[in-house]
Design an enzyme around this catalytic site. Structure first.
Site, PDB file in Angstrom:
ATOM      1  N   HIS A 154      74.798  33.148 -19.908  1.00 49.95           N
ATOM      2  CA  HIS A 154      73.375  33.000 -19.636  1.00 49.95           C
ATOM      3  C   HIS A 154      72.538  33.796 -20.630  1.00 49.95           C
ATOM      4  CE1 HIS A 154      69.651  33.727 -17.227  1.00 49.95           C
ATOM      5  NE2 HIS A 154      69.920  32.545 -16.689  1.00 49.95           N
ATOM      6  N   ASP A 200      70.111  40.737 -19.479  1.00 47.40           N
ATOM      7  CA  ASP A 200      70.800  39.565 -18.944  1.00 47.40           C
ATOM      8  C   ASP A 200      72.312  39.821 -18.877  1.00 47.40           C
ATOM      9  OD1 ASP A 200      71.455  36.602 -18.578  1.00 47.40           O
ATOM     10  OD2 ASP A 200      69.300  36.508 -18.923  1.00 47.40           O
ATOM     11  N   SER A 206      64.701  30.332 -16.001  1.00 49.67           N
ATOM     12  CA  SER A 206      65.381  31.217 -16.946  1.00 49.67           C
ATOM     13  C   SER A 206      65.246  30.701 -18.365  1.00 49.67           C
ATOM     14  CB  SER A 206      66.871  31.309 -16.608  1.00 49.67           C
ATOM     15  OG  SER A 206      67.127  32.212 -15.581  1.00 49.67           O
TER      16      SER A 206
END
Length: 713
Positions: free
Chosen positions: A233, A182, A416
């Protein structure tokens, strides 16, 4: 707010736009003719055309879908990469950058060309006899962005009966290593204290990395929005899996004992496919050129990222190599409220694809759906507050507030956020049974999931059946109960391993017809014959394997769809067993409506576009209209001026004077390549195919589209 996916799906419209941008033309006085046969395509959808494997469209407006000048090339077996460190293709010098991890005989190459030059370079590479395939270095992006930071209850854990699961296993019996591929990690966030193992930064471009350098052993996340609020994220995803739990601080992670290996592959604007695949391979312990070995190979990989399009052959080979090592790969289904079979890596074989639910356990309004979904997990909906706690119904996890430079927590929404719930629950399962395989884990999750009703699966989107949400919402407690006391099953017999993938992994077939796919087997010291079987086929659908027992690297499956088969989307499972091992792959099957009237060519416009470099010359181009209810007919352009033409055909099915989903579109090709043709020619036969991808269809060259629209009026 959800992140937009980069669309790498190649469609004929995009290929036409590429040709208009990349090819030259000329003119001279004179007259001649074109003629040939125009027909309705035999395939049910534009995306099934063989041409789509060759030409490439321009990037969608507002973004770059691949790195200009960078291509990934796989050569045919027997060719040494040492012999192709530099190439010359169409006068362009191409230099090898590095081998691609996990993909045999494949490397990343770089040339000094722009986007159009990259597409032209790919055309040249694909015509070489020593090249098996070549593709751009696509850019993938994270699938969710933050909203408001807050500290509230994590409603999404009771939704999957996680508190009851913790009474069985907290993840501390045999701690599991999970790689989060990520944006990197906020290593100093208090909720990651004692939770992290050494990771790596795989971003090669310093401008994307926004950390002032290229690849290094520091996966720290500096933020992916220079000058603005970063998404963090990767930290949000990692927090759901393994934030420090029972420490009187912040939030809880699904697994109390899991350790995170942060793999940084996404930066400003996303990340390249080559960097992401290198990071994915390294996470599982595969060696990467110029990178130190991973001292902590992960047992589970979470990829909450992706793009639109078919599964890249490079990606599939990497996933095959990773799963062959025993790692379990969990991926997000995507946030476009569309069929997950259209998105990658969600549509790759051998991965667990996760859709998202909201607070009321319905499919979240953004979540992709369809037979490719394996299971669902909480992804949230930050536009709602159904529990009336004054906070948005998102998933809460660690981030940083860049306005005051403080570590914080925030609600995000997206598939996600759903994927790490599944990765975390599998970490609990593997903590209880370390030898648990990916196939066993998925089977247990599916067997114990709570199916979504058609109403719940539909949510706020188009009508769906319960099958479009996979097996349903995971139940962590039920999965651990089904696992039993954790005693390991007998070890599989020695003899190597194998993986299974499909080409293609989605089909659209009309009742009364058939279609064939290829089964690909990657064997690693595995010589046992494999027995093939098919399950999940609806009534009226049967399959024939050739051969039924395979001892080499490929086989085929022909699906026969009876005229009585019920229209709909189905998920079929193909199983290969042998040598004490079993591997499965999911095939997404769409059966068209048998009662639907097959359209005719009536109203189709055929365009002979006199090419001027970026537009069709309005004087010398010609349009003719087919006015007959037939599926095949001859056409003829007379008295054309000498020059170079592009031949296209379009049927505006809904007569809205816009090229969109449901229309029919075709371009004349030769040997799978778009070409400019010069009159006179009498052999210019081609077909129109159904456009089902609305977003991709709208990217047809605006100049050509306007020409068609003017003609339709």
């Amino acid at each position: 707010m959800q992140m937009h996916w980069i669309n790498r799906q190649v469609i004929l419209a995009g290929a036409a736009a590429f040709l208009l941008a990349a090819c030259g033309g000329g003119s001279s006085p004179g007259s001649a003719s074109f003629s040939g046969t125009l027909s309705l395509g035999r395939s049910a959808a534009l995306a099934s055309l063989p041409i789509l494997e060759v030409p490439l469209g321009l990037p969608p407006a507002g973004g770059t879908s691949f790195v200009p000048g960078e291509v990934i090339i796989k050569f045919r077996p027997g060719l040494s990469l040492q012999s192709v460190q530099s190439l010359r293709v169409g006068g362009v010098s191409v230099q090898q950058v590095r081998p691609l991890a996990g993909v045999q005989a494949a490397s990343l190459y770089r040339a000094d060309v722009d986007e159009s030059g990259t597409l032209e370079l790919l055309r040249g590479l694909r015509s070489r006899s020593d090249v098996l395939w070549a593709e751009p270095n696509y850019i993938w992006k994270a699938l969710a962005t933050p909203n408001d930071p807050a500290y509230v209850d994590q409603w999404h854990y009771p939704a999957i009966n996680l508190p009851q699961a913790w009474d069985i296993e907290k993840g501390t019996t045999n701690p599991v290593t999970v790689a989060v591929v990520d944006t990197g990690i906020l290593s100093q966030h208090p909720d990651f204290e004692g939770r992290l193992l050494p990771g790596y930064d795989f971003i090669t471009n310093p401008q994307v990395g926004v950390d002032g350098n290229g690849r290094d052993n520091n996966p720290e996340d500096p933020g992916d929005e220079p000058g603005g609020q970063g998404s963090y994220h990767g930290s949000h995803v990692a927090g759901t899996i393994a934030a420090a739990t029972n420490n009187n601080r912040g939030v809880a992670g699904v697994s109390w004992g899991a350790r995170i290996v942060p793999i940084r592959v996404l930066g400003a604007g996303g990340g390249t496919m080559a960097d992401i695949l290198d990071g994915t391979a390294w996470a599982a312990g595969i060696s990467i050129q110029g990178v130190p070995a991973n001292p902590n190979p992960a047992q589970i990989l979470n990829l909450s990222l992706g793009g639109q399009g078919t599964c890249s052959p490079a990606a599939q080979e990497v996933f095959d190599a990773v799963t062959a090592r025993g790692a379990i790969v969990v991926v997000a289904a995507g946030n476009s409220n569309r069929n997950a079979a259209e998105f990658t890596p969600a549509n790759c074989s051998g991965v667990i694809t996760v859709g998202a639910t909201d607070f009321q356990n319905h499919r979240a309004p953004y979540s992709n759906y369809g037979p490719r979904i394996d299971v669902m997990a909480p992804g949230g909906d930050t536009r709602a507050d159904l529990n009336n706690d004054t906070y948005p119904d998102g998933v809460l996890s660690p981030v940083r507030d860049d306005q005051n430079s403080e570590f914080a927590y925030a609600f995000y929404q997206g598939t996600s956020m759903a994927a790490p719930h599944v990765a975390g629950v599998i970490a609990l399962m593997k903590s209880r049974r370390p030898a648990l395989s990916g196939t066993e884990a998925l089977a247990l999750l599916q067997q114990t999931a709570r199916p979504l009703s058609p109403t719940a699966c539909t949510g706020k989107g188009p009508a769906q059946t319960s099958r479009d949400c996979g097996a349903g919402l995971i139940d962590a407690a039920a999965a651990l109960q089904a696992l039993g006391n954790g005693n390991n099953p007998p070890p599989p017999p020695p003899g190597g391993d194998f993986s299974l993938s499909l080409t293609p992994n989605s089909l659209s077939v009309r009742p009364g017809s058939s279609s064939t796919i290829t089964l690909n087997f990657t064997r690693t010291n595995f010589t046992h014959p494999l027995t093939l079987s098919l399950s999940g086929a609806p009534s009226g659908v049967s399959g024939t394997f050739n051969p039924a027992t395979v001892s080499d690297s490929s086989a085929s499956l022909t699906l026969n769809v009876a005229g009585s088969a019920v229209a709909g989307n189905y998920g079929l499972t193909i199983t290969a067993s042998g040598g004490g091992k079993t591997r499965t792959a999911t095939l997404s099957l769409q059966i068209a409506n048998a009662n639907a009237t097959r359209p005719s060519l009536n109203g189709t416009l055929v365009l002979a576009c006199y090419y001027l470099g970026n537009d069709c010359d309005q004087i010398r181009s010609r349009v003719i209209a087919i006015q007959s209810n037939v599926s095949s007919t001859t056409y003829r352009f007379r008295d054309l001026e000498a020059g170079r033409y592009l031949l296209l055909a379009w049927k505006d099915s809904n007569q809205n004077e816009e090229l969109d989903s449901g229309d029919w579109l075709g371009v004349y090709t030769e040997n799978g390549d778009l070409v400019l043709v010069e009159p006179p020619r009498s052999d210019l036969s081609f077909s129109v195919e159904l456009v089902q991808d609305l977003g991709a269809a709208q990217r047809v060259s605006p100049q050509v589209l306007r020409f068609f629209e003017r003609a339709s009026r």
